[in-house]
Design an enzyme around this catalytic site. Structure first.
Site, PDB file in Angstrom:
ATOM      1  N   ASP A 281      19.427  12.442  86.759  1.00 18.98           N
ATOM      2  CA  ASP A 281      19.624  13.892  86.819  1.00 18.98           C
ATOM      3  C   ASP A 281      19.934  14.482  85.452  1.00 18.98           C
ATOM      4  O   ASP A 281      19.983  15.698  85.293  1.00 18.98           O
ATOM      5  CB  ASP A 281      20.755  14.207  87.806  1.00 18.98           C
ATOM      6  N   HIS A 327      29.638   3.264  93.702  1.00 14.58           N
ATOM      7  CA  HIS A 327      31.095   3.197  93.551  1.00 14.58           C
ATOM      8  C   HIS A 327      31.688   4.472  92.961  1.00 14.58           C
ATOM      9  O   HIS A 327      32.910   4.641  92.965  1.00 14.58           O
ATOM     10  CB  HIS A 327      31.504   1.975  92.720  1.00 14.58           C
TER      11      HIS A 327
END
Length: 427
Positions: A281, A327
């Site tokens: 992104d 995570h």
């Protein structure tokens, strides 16, 4: 020596069952075996002196290391007794405070790699008084981080020299003792303020600094640069390369959330028949990847802006790969991430794997305590900085089923800090 704890889990030599003599005998035996192994493989014996090489990472050495470390820890606790063994634990913040000062004021770089430096000179260079400079160094010297060869003079040891020589590891230590150490002090306040919520806006980091971690780095680019170098410490791919049959993949590997593509580049160089698409992104990260020298893998790696919260646009892939991303997110966000892969998998051949490369926490008691502790430290770190977590295989399975009932874990190829979970979508 492997004994059962009172709750039935594997715990190694335990305080209730192991004697001082049996632990000492095991330590002596394993230390001798370890020394013999090092000699037979042409490795130097361990030393506290600068220049001492890191031990090998072979299976044989690690097995000896694990057994020896377990016995050493248990012997220390038995010798100390319960009350005395707790003192170093509850006082560790003071040791870390000394390490924080050493990082902040550049002690590791300023003390020369050879010879020594007098404390007055070091204090003058960093702009603080000699008294506190010496006290910090003497605290660290009790951990064999620096040594005082003669009164008022300090030199490197093997441990401190690592921080002098390795910028990435030094950045990792500084990151831990700056952002993370400070944020950790807000854990209880965070939980009190949001007893049932845990995400990036309900995290100790946000409680302490007033913004989520990634927003903090957007506002403080100098710390973002240090964070990036700290994360580079974890770029070893040997285990990833060896734990999965990458050569069996037919087609393109889509590396989702792949940053600058360093993992895809490494895999491409190891598996010349594979092509890669790196998605991220961040245009900045993708630009860094494009700027790398890719002449040896030209035409086999491309870059694409894409958020893993949006449906996967690539079909016909050989595999989808996501590394060390889950995570960073709370459960509900991980479900969204896992859902995003469904269109890509539906538009690829049956049996196309989704490979999740992230820590896989062990079942409590299934690993030696020092190994489990290292993994649970990372789990606590994710809570502290992001309100997120590390997960067991069963927790991954539950989130996968919540994302799409057709998801199935076919195999966990590796567990621990570099786990690899192979997932298929039954279509």
């Amino acid at each position: 020596m492997a004994l059962k704890s009172t709750n039935g889990t594997h715990a190694g030599p335990t305080a209730s069952a192991a004697s001082l003599a049996s632990l000492a005998a095991n330590i002596s035996e394993k230390a001798a075996s370890l020394s013999t192994y090092l000699e037979s493989q042409g490795h130097a014996q361990p030393s506290f002196l600068p220049g001492c090489a890191d031990p090998p990472e072979t299976e044989e050495y690690l097995a000896l290391h694990t057994s020896l470390t377990s016995s050493l820890e248990d012997l220390q606790r038995l010798v100390d007794g319960p009350r005395r063994s707790l003192r170093p634990f509850i006082m560790i913040g003071n040791d870390l405070a000394a390490l924080q000062v050493a990082f902040d004021f550049g002690f590791f770089q300023l003390i020369p790699p050879e010879g020594s430096m007098d404390v007055e000179t070091l204090a003058h260079k960093v702009g603080i008084d000699a008294d506190r400079t010496a006290r910090v160094l003497r605290m660290l010297a009790t951990h064999r981080i620096f040594v005082e060869p003669k009164p008022g003079f300090f030199a490197h040891t093997a441990a401190s020299a690592v921080f002098h020589d390795d910028e990435e590891l030094r950045c990792a230590g500084h990151y831990m003792l700056d952002e993370c150490f400070k944020a950790a002090t807000a854990c209880s306040d965070c939980i009190k303020a949001s007893p049932n919520d845990s995400d990036s806006t309900h995290s100790p980091f946000n409680t302490y600094f007033g913004v989520p971690m990634f927003s903090y780095y957007e506002q403080n680019p100098q710390f973002a640069a240090r964070f990036a170098k700290a994360m580079a410490v974890d770029r070893q791919i040997a285990e990833l390369r060896d734990c999965f049959p990458w050569g069996d993949i037919k087609g393109t590997v889509v590396d989702v959330g792949g940053g600058s593509g360093h993992i895809s580049m490494a895999l491409a160089r190891n598996f010349p028949k594979l092509d890669f698409i790196v998605q991220d992104d961040s245009e900045k990260m993708l630009a860094q990847g494009r700027a790398r020298n890719l002449s040896d893998i030209e035409g086999r790696i491309s870059f694409m802006k894409h958020s893993f919260f949006h449906p996967q646009p690539i079909g016909g892939a050989g595999a989808f790969f996501i590394r060390q991303c889950t995570h960073n997110w709370c459960d509900r966000d991980v479900v969204k991430i896992l859902k995003s892969f469904v269109p890509g998998l539906e538009n690829s051949a049956p049996g196309t794997p989704l490979l999740i490369n992230d820590t896989v926490l062990p079942v409590p008691g299934s690993k030696p305590l020092h190994e489990e502790r290292a993994l649970r430290q990372m789990d606590m770190l994710m809570f502290v900085v992001l309100g997120a977590k590390q997960r067991t295989a069963k927790e991954f399975e539950a989130l996968l089923k919540e994302a799409d009932a057709r998801y199935e874990i076919r195999r966990v190829h590796a567990d621990g800090s570099m786990g690899l979970v192979e997932v298929h979508l039954n279509i």
